[in-house]
Design a protein around this motif. Sequence first.
Motif, mmCIF file in Angstrom:
data_model
loop_
_atom_site.group_PDB
_atom_site.id
_atom_site.type_symbol
_atom_site.label_atom_id
_atom_site.label_comp_id
_atom_site.label_asym_id
_atom_site.label_seq_id
_atom_site.Cartn_x
_atom_site.Cartn_y
_atom_site.Cartn_z
ATOM 1 N N LEU A 93 0.694 -1.171 -0.449
ATOM 2 C CA LEU A 93 0.190 -0.192 -0.092
ATOM 3 C C LEU A 93 1.059 1.204 -0.116
ATOM 4 O O LEU A 93 0.792 1.645 -0.918
ATOM 5 N N PHE A 94 2.263 1.160 0.398
ATOM 6 C CA PHE A 94 2.957 2.162 0.675
ATOM 7 C C PHE A 94 3.509 2.648 -0.804
ATOM 8 O O PHE A 94 3.143 3.565 -0.932
ATOM 9 N N GLN A 95 3.974 1.282 -2.011
ATOM 10 C CA GLN A 95 4.238 1.545 -2.988
ATOM 11 C C GLN A 95 3.054 2.403 -3.273
ATOM 12 O O GLN A 95 3.741 3.621 -4.537
ATOM 13 N N VAL A 96 1.644 1.719 -3.702
ATOM 14 C CA VAL A 96 1.288 2.372 -4.528
ATOM 15 C C VAL A 96 0.987 4.129 -4.059
ATOM 16 O O VAL A 96 0.538 4.116 -5.240
ATOM 17 N N PHE A 97 1.553 5.022 -3.101
ATOM 18 C CA PHE A 97 1.242 5.898 -2.733
ATOM 19 C C PHE A 97 2.898 7.461 -2.785
ATOM 20 O O PHE A 97 2.583 7.951 -3.103
ATOM 21 N N PHE A 98 3.763 6.173 -2.710
ATOM 22 C CA PHE A 98 5.347 6.546 -1.743
ATOM 23 C C PHE A 98 5.826 6.286 -3.116
ATOM 24 O O PHE A 98 7.308 6.786 -2.947
ATOM 25 N N SER A 99 6.077 4.934 -3.577
ATOM 26 C CA SER A 99 7.415 4.539 -4.971
ATOM 27 C C SER A 99 7.455 5.661 -5.765
ATOM 28 O O SER A 99 6.274 6.713 -6.314
ATOM 29 N N ALA A 100 8.692 5.737 -6.761
ATOM 30 C CA ALA A 100 8.298 6.056 -8.016
ATOM 31 C C ALA A 100 7.775 6.037 -8.734
ATOM 32 O O ALA A 100 7.473 7.216 -10.003
ATOM 33 N N ARG A 101 7.274 4.923 -9.019
ATOM 34 C CA ARG A 101 5.737 4.256 -10.298
ATOM 35 C C ARG A 101 5.069 4.681 -9.356
ATOM 36 O O ARG A 101 4.467 3.845 -10.359
ATOM 37 N N SER A 102 4.506 5.290 -8.398
ATOM 38 C CA SER A 102 3.403 5.047 -8.067
ATOM 39 C C SER A 102 2.091 5.696 -9.040
ATOM 40 O O SER A 102 0.925 5.629 -8.990
ATOM 41 N N PRO A 226 6.326 -4.231 -7.610
ATOM 42 C CA PRO A 226 6.915 -3.541 -8.630
ATOM 43 C C PRO A 226 6.989 -4.199 -9.597
ATOM 44 O O PRO A 226 7.081 -4.474 -10.447
ATOM 45 N N ALA A 227 7.044 -5.764 -9.696
ATOM 46 C CA ALA A 227 7.106 -7.041 -10.730
ATOM 47 C C ALA A 227 5.198 -6.351 -11.466
ATOM 48 O O ALA A 227 5.519 -6.948 -12.528
ATOM 49 N N MET A 228 4.801 -6.307 -10.967
ATOM 50 C CA MET A 228 3.156 -6.216 -11.450
ATOM 51 C C MET A 228 3.354 -4.359 -12.660
ATOM 52 O O MET A 228 3.016 -5.470 -13.883
ATOM 53 N N THR A 229 4.002 -3.978 -12.029
ATOM 54 C CA THR A 229 4.648 -2.713 -12.843
ATOM 55 C C THR A 229 5.125 -2.746 -13.492
ATOM 56 O O THR A 229 5.182 -2.505 -15.164
#
Length: 234
Positions: A93-102, A226-229
């Motif tokens: 969930l954190f990756q959804v909003f705050f990753s470089a590829r959000s 990340p793998a999904m993206t």
Amino acid sequence: MEPTRTDDVNVAARDTWIALAYFSAYLLLLFSTLESEFFHWVTLVAIPLAIAWVSRPAGQRTLKAALTTVGLRRGNLTRGVAWALVLGLAISLFQVFFSARSGEIQALISSGRALYLFPLTFVLMMGLAGFTEEFFFRGFLLTRLEPLLKSRWLAVIASSLLFGVYHLPYAYMNPRWPSAGDWGEAWAAALGNGVPGGLLLGTLYVLTGRNLLACVVLHSLINAVPAMTMMRFG
């Protein structure tokens, strides 16, 4: 989750040097050729498992005993898995909003593709890096560092540093990494990716009484977004 020590998973101090020698040879191999995820089943699972089997006393040289030393033993496989799921989903969930590829991740969610891509990549990670890297770095290497360092927590730190170093060939040689070709950036990327993750996964391994399955679940969830993206956008 309380820290536990189980006598039947302890390994001899001599195994530390065998494990470190193998890791060093493996790292040299990676600098000569970056292997595929599927080949990790040979280098990170099959060979370390063979070493664990041979290292057992003659009367205990069985597959079950070797698997026990890495944290795969009956009666302990459910310990901490719920915590791994909760923590892994929170990180996702954190990756959804705050990753470089959000932005790309949120686009996948809005389109509905995440409904099948996320479970798919989670299952894939369970059979690829989620299992192979946990088998080697937590199950094999961490447990073999503990007798030398005489501390499970120092073993967590040491194995996390080696986990970071393991990413160095990829960070420097893989053109998909932004750090490719730059030693300074490669070191920063490798340690920045590997050490925090190694500390988190190593801590979970210790607190679950060395349940490797819990670490596999957490690692796979961390990698799933990340793998999904990457699967959708490259």
